[in-house]
Design a protein around this motif. Structure first.
Motif, PDB file in Angstrom:
ATOM      1  N   LEU A   1     -19.820 -64.895 -50.697  1.00  0.00           N
ATOM      2  CA  LEU A   1     -19.780 -66.124 -51.523  1.00  0.00           C
ATOM      3  C   LEU A   1     -19.844 -67.363 -50.644  1.00  0.00           C
ATOM      4  N   VAL A   2     -20.569 -68.407 -51.448  1.00  0.00           N
ATOM      5  CA  VAL A   2     -20.546 -69.668 -50.740  1.00  0.00           C
ATOM      6  C   VAL A   2     -20.350 -70.587 -51.887  1.00  0.00           C
ATOM      7  N   VAL A   3     -19.695 -71.737 -51.418  1.00  0.00           N
ATOM      8  CA  VAL A   3     -19.836 -72.787 -52.482  1.00  0.00           C
ATOM      9  C   VAL A   3     -20.389 -74.061 -51.704  1.00  0.00           C
ATOM     10  N   VAL A   4     -21.422 -74.554 -52.368  1.00  0.00           N
ATOM     11  CA  VAL A   4     -22.346 -75.417 -51.730  1.00  0.00           C
ATOM     12  C   VAL A   4     -22.410 -76.838 -52.102  1.00  0.00           C
TER      13      VAL A   4
ATOM     14  N   LYS B   1     -23.589 -74.727 -61.397  1.00  0.00           N
ATOM     15  CA  LYS B   1     -24.545 -73.803 -61.250  1.00  0.00           C
ATOM     16  C   LYS B   1     -23.942 -72.676 -60.106  1.00  0.00           C
ATOM     17  N   TYR B   2     -24.599 -71.426 -60.659  1.00  0.00           N
ATOM     18  CA  TYR B   2     -24.152 -70.336 -59.749  1.00  0.00           C
ATOM     19  C   TYR B   2     -25.469 -69.560 -59.748  1.00  0.00           C
ATOM     20  N   ARG B   3     -25.633 -68.837 -58.582  1.00  0.00           N
ATOM     21  CA  ARG B   3     -26.868 -68.146 -58.339  1.00  0.00           C
ATOM     22  C   ARG B   3     -26.451 -66.768 -57.677  1.00  0.00           C
ATOM     23  N   LEU B   4     -26.914 -65.606 -58.085  1.00  0.00           N
ATOM     24  CA  LEU B   4     -26.692 -64.287 -57.355  1.00  0.00           C
ATOM     25  C   LEU B   4     -27.906 -64.031 -56.496  1.00  0.00           C
ATOM     26  N   VAL B   5     -27.673 -63.826 -55.342  1.00  0.00           N
ATOM     27  CA  VAL B   5     -28.844 -63.848 -54.221  1.00  0.00           C
ATOM     28  C   VAL B   5     -28.841 -62.630 -53.452  1.00  0.00           C
TER      29      VAL B   5
ATOM     30  N   PHE C   1     -25.003 -67.438 -44.058  1.00  0.00           N
ATOM     31  CA  PHE C   1     -24.619 -68.308 -45.234  1.00  0.00           C
ATOM     32  C   PHE C   1     -25.451 -68.134 -46.493  1.00  0.00           C
ATOM     33  N   LEU C   2     -25.954 -66.897 -46.759  1.00  0.00           N
ATOM     34  CA  LEU C   2     -26.717 -66.728 -48.011  1.00  0.00           C
ATOM     35  C   LEU C   2     -27.760 -67.724 -48.380  1.00  0.00           C
TER      36      LEU C   2
ATOM     37  N   ILE D   1     -23.464 -66.258 -54.537  1.00  0.00           N
ATOM     38  CA  ILE D   1     -22.960 -64.884 -54.445  1.00  0.00           C
ATOM     39  C   ILE D   1     -23.883 -64.054 -54.312  1.00  0.00           C
ATOM     40  N   SER D   2     -23.532 -63.132 -53.267  1.00  0.00           N
ATOM     41  CA  SER D   2     -24.411 -62.049 -52.628  1.00  0.00           C
ATOM     42  C   SER D   2     -24.551 -60.948 -53.790  1.00  0.00           C
ATOM     43  N   ARG D   3     -25.854 -60.335 -54.140  1.00  0.00           N
ATOM     44  CA  ARG D   3     -25.716 -59.200 -55.275  1.00  0.00           C
ATOM     45  C   ARG D   3     -25.400 -57.886 -54.666  1.00  0.00           C
ATOM     46  N   ASN D   4     -25.029 -57.859 -53.423  1.00  0.00           N
ATOM     47  CA  ASN D   4     -24.415 -56.589 -52.917  1.00  0.00           C
ATOM     48  C   ASN D   4     -23.024 -56.450 -53.385  1.00  0.00           C
TER      49      ASN D   4
END
Length: 186
Positions: A100-103, A85-89, A24-25, A63-66
């Motif tokens: 993509l995951v909503v936390v 907030k959002y984060r590319l991981v 889950f990222l 969100i996955s950077r892939n």
């Protein structure tokens, strides 16, 4: 002997939690409101994701950077509009197909719940309709396919419009019929 068994059980449990977290990222499943597989991210906003981001307890979109930016830009824009907030991981340890995951800031008791959004075409396929229905949501379709939809999933009929006489006069065709014709030719 029992002490060794307890240590081994704790080690196995820790490893399971780490694998789940990497799936889950980098988030624990109990903090995940909704997860979406990479192949479902196609540049169109999924209404389930928008609804999850608007929840009061939603704090982060990962969100996955892939995934190409053009496929996730709509989610980034929506997150900025909503104010979460959002984060590319990315990470070598991330495994699986979640993109993509909503936390949530809260933990849920969702150990038995599947937080991964089913593929967009799944409801159509489950009821014997062509999977391409999902691709043409928001468009006009012929009377035949609209009736099929009303018979199988009446709630989804609001996602489509019916082709009318004017549409036919200007040469507009049902995209599902076109897709079926292409499939028969191949």
């Amino acid at each position: 002997m029992e002490l060794f068994d307890e240590k081994e059980k704790a080690r196995i449990k820790f490893q399971q939690v780490q694998v789940e977290k990497n799936y889950f990222l980098g988030e624990f499943k109990e903090n995940v409101i909704l997860a979406v597989k990479k192949q479902e991210l196609d540049g169109k906003m999924l209404r389930e994701v928008a609804a999850a981001m608007k929840r009061e307890d939603a704090v982060l979109l990962k969100i996955s950077r892939n995934i190409p930016l053009k496929k996730v830009k709509v989610y980034i824009d929506e997150a900025e509009k909503i104010g979460i907030k959002y984060r590319l991981v990315d990470g070598l340890s991330f495994v699986g197909e979640v993109g993509l995951v909503v936390v949530s800031k809260l933990s849920f008791d969702n150990a038995d719940k599947d937080v991964i959004l089913e593929k967009r075409s799944q409801p159509y396929e489950d009821l014997g309709l062509p999977a391409c229905f999902s691709k043409y949501e928001g468009q006009r379709i012929c009377r035949k396919h609209f009736t099929m939809l009303l018979d199988k999933i009446p709630l989804y009929a609001e996602r489509f419009d019916k082709l009318d006489i004017l549409d036919r006069m200007i040469g507009k065709k049902c995209p599902i019929c076109e897709e079926e014709r292409k499939g028969n030719k191949e």
